[in-house]
Design an enzyme around this catalytic site. Sequence first.
Site, mmCIF file in Angstrom:
data_model
loop_
_atom_site.group_PDB
_atom_site.id
_atom_site.type_symbol
_atom_site.label_atom_id
_atom_site.label_comp_id
_atom_site.label_asym_id
_atom_site.label_seq_id
_atom_site.Cartn_x
_atom_site.Cartn_y
_atom_site.Cartn_z
ATOM 1 N N SER A 59 39.483 41.396 45.175
ATOM 2 C CA SER A 59 39.378 40.021 44.706
ATOM 3 C C SER A 59 38.245 39.298 45.447
ATOM 4 O O SER A 59 37.091 39.724 45.365
ATOM 5 C CB SER A 59 40.734 39.317 44.864
ATOM 6 O OG SER A 59 40.741 38.070 44.226
ATOM 7 N N ASP A 69 42.516 39.780 33.274
ATOM 8 C CA ASP A 69 42.027 39.250 34.546
ATOM 9 C C ASP A 69 40.821 38.369 34.260
ATOM 10 O O ASP A 69 39.919 38.770 33.513
ATOM 11 C CB ASP A 69 41.633 40.415 35.467
ATOM 12 C CG ASP A 69 41.394 40.004 36.921
ATOM 13 O OD1 ASP A 69 40.911 38.882 37.155
ATOM 14 O OD2 ASP A 69 41.688 40.816 37.811
ATOM 15 N N HIS A 71 45.571 40.339 37.396
ATOM 16 C CA HIS A 71 44.832 40.301 38.650
ATOM 17 C C HIS A 71 45.729 40.777 39.800
ATOM 18 O O HIS A 71 46.825 40.264 39.999
ATOM 19 C CB HIS A 71 44.330 38.882 38.926
ATOM 20 C CG HIS A 71 43.444 38.795 40.125
ATOM 21 N ND1 HIS A 71 42.203 39.380 40.159
ATOM 22 C CD2 HIS A 71 43.627 38.204 41.339
ATOM 23 C CE1 HIS A 71 41.647 39.148 41.338
ATOM 24 N NE2 HIS A 71 42.497 38.453 42.066
#
Length: 296
Positions: free
Chosen positions: A140, A237, A267
Amino acid sequence: MIDPEIAAAVDFSRPPLTAAGIAARRASNRVVTDAELTRDGSVTFTEEDADGVPVLVLRPAGSAGPPVLHLHGGGMVAGTRRSDLHVLAEWVSQLGVTLVSPEYRLAPEHPHPAPVRDCYRTLMWMARNGLASPVVAGTSAGGGLAAAVTLMARDLGGPAVRGQLLMCPMLDDRCETPSSHQFLDGTTWVRASNITGWTALLGDARGGPDVSPFAAPARAADLSGLPPAYVDVGSVDVFRDEAVGYASRIWQAGGDAELHVWPGGCHGFDQLVPEAALSRRARATRMAWLRRTLYL
């Protein structure tokens, strides 16, 4: 649509992240325990100082293999050097790598360039301390930082990086891809949360013309001369299209990239529900690339 096994295990009712909610989000983050790090004694860990950056160093209980620099997630505003390692410690136990995870400074208290400077400082410390030529990995926000550190290593003359492993990476502050507009709710990291994270890092500069690629790697005009990349992301995502675009631009520049878009993955799905079939597939595929990159 989110994979049914993952959808059944995740609470998607969490409200989007706001600036006012950053402190609460930090306080609610999952705490990775010592037992999760050591994985029944197959992994040892130490707390060390990388030129002023606190780092967690995980080593196999037996002989140590090649290094990995791992940069945690958290939207640029949350997370610690232990974040994500409840799953990624398996790289140490199964592949024998030495994994270094820095406690980089967080926005908004420490906006760009503080976070990426801490990560790059850790890379230089590793090079001086017998941990040269690592794979730089991140999840991320950490995936975005991993891409940025790799660009810095290329543009600033080192240290050497063997590969970049970008997991659902946060790459583009402009938030203008179709997937960035597509996921407004009903998933784990939505457009509003993404804008909050980028604004914390960049302030009023977010989305403007003068953002450095060391802050938002999608801004890099040239992706040539980079080490091999592994890029993966879920189909559900906000980062899907920027991840696909980054891998595509590496190919267009003549580079080496392996891209996976996991159908039904939200995600961070493999961190949230590590035993789901989709998560196991994603982790096994990622580990296969890591093994090839480190040992062949």
